[in-house]
Design a protein around this motif. Structure first.
Motif, mmCIF file in Angstrom:
data_model
loop_
_atom_site.group_PDB
_atom_site.id
_atom_site.type_symbol
_atom_site.label_atom_id
_atom_site.label_comp_id
_atom_site.label_asym_id
_atom_site.label_seq_id
_atom_site.Cartn_x
_atom_site.Cartn_y
_atom_site.Cartn_z
ATOM 1 N N ALA A 139 34.760 51.763 44.658
ATOM 2 C CA ALA A 139 36.079 52.394 44.801
ATOM 3 C C ALA A 139 36.517 52.938 43.442
ATOM 4 N N TYR B 180 29.713 54.228 34.005
ATOM 5 C CA TYR B 180 31.067 53.863 34.441
ATOM 6 C C TYR B 180 31.521 52.718 33.559
ATOM 7 N N MET B 181 32.507 52.976 32.743
ATOM 8 C CA MET B 181 32.938 51.894 31.847
ATOM 9 C C MET B 181 34.427 51.996 31.545
ATOM 10 N N THR B 182 35.000 50.851 31.214
ATOM 11 C CA THR B 182 36.395 50.824 30.751
ATOM 12 C C THR B 182 36.429 50.084 29.429
ATOM 13 N N GLY C 218 34.029 57.973 33.107
ATOM 14 C CA GLY C 218 32.992 58.200 34.123
ATOM 15 C C GLY C 218 32.179 59.405 33.701
ATOM 16 N N GLY D 259 34.944 62.391 33.168
ATOM 17 C CA GLY D 259 36.384 62.278 33.365
ATOM 18 C C GLY D 259 36.888 60.995 32.718
ATOM 19 N N ILE D 260 38.137 61.007 32.346
ATOM 20 C CA ILE D 260 38.716 59.879 31.608
ATOM 21 C C ILE D 260 40.044 59.495 32.260
ATOM 22 N N LEU D 261 40.229 58.204 32.432
ATOM 23 C CA LEU D 261 41.437 57.695 33.086
ATOM 24 C C LEU D 261 42.001 56.581 32.205
ATOM 25 N N TRP E 293 36.716 58.531 42.446
ATOM 26 C CA TRP E 293 35.658 58.966 41.529
ATOM 27 C C TRP E 293 34.335 58.480 42.120
ATOM 28 N N SER F 43 35.988 48.891 40.907
ATOM 29 C CA SER F 43 36.334 49.818 39.833
ATOM 30 C C SER F 43 36.378 49.004 38.545
ATOM 31 N N THR F 44 35.811 49.526 37.483
ATOM 32 C CA THR F 44 35.819 48.783 36.209
ATOM 33 C C THR F 44 37.239 48.594 35.671
ATOM 34 N N MET F 45 38.209 49.378 36.217
ATOM 35 C CA MET F 45 39.571 49.267 35.708
ATOM 36 C C MET F 45 40.170 47.892 36.046
ATOM 37 N N ARG G 252 41.954 60.394 38.089
ATOM 38 C CA ARG G 252 43.353 60.658 37.771
ATOM 39 C C ARG G 252 44.078 61.111 39.034
#
Ligand code: BTN
Length: 307
Positions: A108, A125-127, A199, A179-181, A117, A82-84, A112
């Protein structure tokens, strides 16, 4: 180095000799050749002939060298969980505002409320690491701001009319495109960073797992340039970061909202049913129940009643 070779190839109309490239960049011809080989392995089509090198096409990959001026802030992973995760480490280690972690696909991907996702090849897919000067209570504004930034990018590049569903889903024709997290680290009165994960179903096929989703490819009848869209979204977001304390971003969100005025059910925290009558200065949703009481909803999921 790789960026310099690429930039020169891009700026050249036709073929450029290895010697000219080497001289212009102050490196050896062997070093030029090595960079060309690297670029080819990333998907750049570069023809070599006795006259030199010619760039024939570039891949639609958000590689750092596709972001001239801020390539040092861009981190690209062909595959990641996950980019997070890398974004959090970077932010904790002091990464500057505007640092961007991008993945080709995620194993993975997180949504939210602990959802997953689905992140196949073709999506964006970016953070983005943001460091707004805001009290932590105002953090929800950042989510709304990023949803507005994504909408503005889609409007500008594709003339689409996105609709925003509280808190930060971007829909087209009622189907979810993006979607935004957000993840924040803060102390009592100051935000350290807010990492915003975005995403977006760009060229990824929507699967049976996500029937209410839509992709840009489906909407526009063909693939979009993900590099261009990524750049536009980040620029739209960065131009708004400094306006977060003003009400402008909230007004931009209200104008595109499909939640306001609707009958909604809030779940995933306090369960409330009523009419969404507004958002307040923090970005919280105001829901008036049948008894006339107005609830301020800061977190949760919002289900629109179908009419
Ligand atoms: C939502 O539930 O609507 C939010 C989805 C956010 C997905 C993005 S994709 C990039 C970043 N990395 C993740 O694991 N999640 C966010």
């Amino acid at each position: 180095m790789r960026h310099d070779v690429l930039a020169t190839l891009k700026a050249t109309d036709g073929t450029v000799s290895g010697e000219t490239l080497a001289r212009a960049l102050g490196i050896s011809r062997v070093a030029v050749w090595k960079q060309v080989r690297e670029l080819r392995s990333l998907g750049y089509r570069i023809e070599s002939s006795s006259r030199g090198y010619q760039l024939l096409s570039v891949p639609d990959l958000p590689l750092p060298c596709e972001f001239p001026g801020w390539e040092s802030k861009v981190h690209y992973f062909p595959v990641t969980e996950s980019t997070m995760q890398p974004a959090r480490l970077l932010a904790r280690n002091g990464a500057a505002e505007g640092t961007l972690v991008i993945a080709g696909r995620q194993m993975a991907g997180r949504g939210r409320l602990d959802r997953s996702w689905v992140s196949p090849e073709g999506g964006i897919y970016m953070t983005l690491v943001l460091r707004p000067v805001l009290p932590p209570a105002h953090a929800p504004r950042v989510n709304l701001m990023v949803a507005v930034a994504v909408s503005a990018a889609l409007e500008k590049l594709y003339r689409l009319s996105p609709q925003l569903k509280w808190p930060n889903d971007v829909l087209i024709q009622g189907r979810k495109l993006c979607g935004i997290l957000a993840e924040m680290e803060a102390e009592a009165d100051a935000v350290h960073f807010i990492n915003v994960g975005i995403g977006l179903n760009a060229n990824a096929h929507v699967t049976a797992e996500t029937p209410d989703a839509v992709s840009l490819m489906e909407l526009l009848g063909g693939p979009v340039n993900r590099v261009r869209l990524t750049r536009e979204i980040v620029e739209q977001a960065q131009s708004r970061v400094t306006h977060l304390v003003s009400g402008v971003v909230l007004d931009e969100w209200r104008r595109r909202s499909i939640t306001l005025g609707r009958e909604v059910r809030i779940v995933g925290g306090e369960t409330v049913t009523g009419i969404a009558v507004g958002i307040d200065g923090l970005g919280a949703l105001l829901v008036r129940d049948s008894a006339g009481r107005v609830h301020e909803i800061v977190a949760g999921d919002c289900v629109h009643a179908r009419h």
